[in-house]
Design an enzyme around this catalytic site. Structure first.
Site, PDB file in Angstrom:
ATOM      1  CG  ASP A 199      -0.346   0.028   2.530  1.00 20.75           C
ATOM      2  OD1 ASP A 199       0.884  -0.156   2.619  1.00 20.75           O
ATOM      3  OD2 ASP A 199      -1.070   0.232   3.530  1.00 20.75           O
ATOM      4  CB  SER A 200       4.586   1.695   0.112  1.00 18.71           C
ATOM      5  OG  SER A 200       4.874   0.553  -0.676  1.00 18.71           O
ATOM      6  CG  ASP A 203       0.318  -4.034   2.170  1.00 19.24           C
ATOM      7  OD1 ASP A 203       0.049  -4.754   3.148  1.00 19.24           O
ATOM      8  OD2 ASP A 203       1.097  -3.060   2.216  1.00 19.24           O
ATOM      9  CD  GLU A 232       0.449  -1.348   7.987  1.00 13.36           C
ATOM     10  OE1 GLU A 232       0.088  -0.584   8.916  1.00 13.36           O
ATOM     11  OE2 GLU A 232       0.951  -0.938   6.930  1.00 13.36           O
ATOM     12  CD  GLU A 243       7.772  -0.420   7.796  1.00 20.21           C
ATOM     13  OE1 GLU A 243       6.864  -1.162   7.379  1.00 20.21           O
ATOM     14  OE2 GLU A 243       7.980   0.731   7.357  1.00 20.21           O
TER      15      GLU A 243
HETATM   16  O1  KIV Z   1       3.581  -1.210   1.714  1.00 20.59           O
HETATM   17  C1  KIV Z   1       4.761  -1.574   1.764  1.00 20.59           C
HETATM   18  O2  KIV Z   1       5.563  -1.268   0.884  1.00 20.59           O
HETATM   19  C2  KIV Z   1       5.170  -2.382   2.909  1.00 20.59           C
HETATM   20  C3  KIV Z   1       6.580  -2.853   2.981  1.00 20.59           C
HETATM   21  C4  KIV Z   1       7.578  -1.806   2.939  1.00 20.59           C
HETATM   22  C5  KIV Z   1       6.804  -3.836   4.043  1.00 20.59           C
HETATM   23  O3  KIV Z   1       4.373  -2.681   3.726  1.00 20.59           O
END
Ligand code: KIV
Length: 290
Positions: free
Chosen positions: A52-53, A91, A122, A189
């Protein structure tokens, strides 16, 4: 029809990650958000995470909270179309696994129907019921503890977690609860090296670290961070292997210069009319204006 094939190359599977942890072979995971980045990453890594980044890296948001299921589905589909050999993990964005077990299952199941092999979510022990519900429906789940970006408002910023004894104990407890609930791996993390090492030795499932030191079962970074595609603040845990931003911008500016100076396109980048059509085009007269 048999579903078992002898043909290589084998796709990376959830049991494969467990085997690699037992063998002490480190796992490599990177994010990818579209077909182009997935094709670059796939021959090199073991796991591709459509994180989700994507919200802050590609969509211009300040954090991951505005990322929706519709946005994630769009990016998961793009990566899945490349049929990666790497394990494809999708994610779960904010609010996609918080409201009810039914909605959590529908969202996660939708990722699998779009081609993901597993989901990530998460949170600690309070997510154990959600993890159990997903695993019961044949959906492999990767947990995510420590600096969980969706909790940015609770944490008061993107800060290293588990630095005081109570928080460290809580994280160890959360890790055990997630393993018990059925997670097949855990992202750790932004936590101290010693704590990540303790979690890794306490669990049977692999840990994948980002800002969690070298003793995890594997490491993950954001694609754009590894390749230096983002300018500005760089987190301590990021190692950049190329100034992608500079290299790409330099190439683009050479092209822009060629366009402005008339050097692009040249004859190699242009199509020609055959002789038979050329005379007709040359003889054509524009109609007089009405
Ligand atoms: O969303 C993401 O990129 C992440 C990773 C960096 C672990 O959760």
């Amino acid at each position: 029809m048999s579903h078992v094939s002898d043909a290589a190359p084998a796709r990376v599977s959830v049991p494969q990650l467990h085997k690699w942890k037992q063998e002490g072979r480190r796992i490599v995971m990177v994010t990818a958000y579209d077909a182009a980045t997935a094709r670059i990453a796939d021959p090199v890594v073991d796991v591709i995470l459509v994180g989700d980044s994507v919200g802050n890296v590609c969509l211009g948001f300040e954090n991951t909270l505005p990322v929706s299921m519709a946005m994630m589905n769009h990016h998961v589909e793009a990566v899945a179309r490349t049929k990666p050999r790497a394990l494809l993990v999708a994610d779960m964005p904010y609010l996609s696994f918080h409201l009810s077990a039914e909605e959590t299952l529908r969202n996660a199941g939708g990722f699998l129907q779009r081609g993901a092999a597993a989901v990530k979510l998460e949170g600690g022990a309070k997510r154990a019921d959600a993890v159990r519900a997903l695993v019961d429906c044949e959906i492999p789940v990767m947990g995510h503890l420590g600096l969980t970006p969706q909790s940015v408002n609770v944490m008061g910023g993107f800060k290293v977690q588990g630095r005081v004894a109570e928080a460290a104990m809580q994280l160890l407890e959360d890790a055990l609860r997630l393993e018990e609930a059925g997670c097949f791996a855990l992202v750790l993390e932004g936590i101290p090296t010693e704590l990540a090492a303790r979690v890794t030795e306490a669990l049977r499932i692999p840990t994948i670290g980002i800002g969690a030191g070298p003793h995890c079962s594997g490491q993950v970074l954001v694609f754009h961070d590894v390749l230096g595609l983002i300018q500005g603040h760089k987190a301590r845990f990021v190692r950049t292997y190329i100034n992608g931003y500079g290299v790409l911008q330099d190439a683009l500016s050479r092209w822009a210069e060629d366009v402005r100076g008339g050097a692009f396109p040249g004859s190699e980048e242009s199509y020609r009319l055959p002789e038979s059509a050329r005379s007709a085009v040359e003889a054509w007269q524009a109609p007089a204006p009405k």
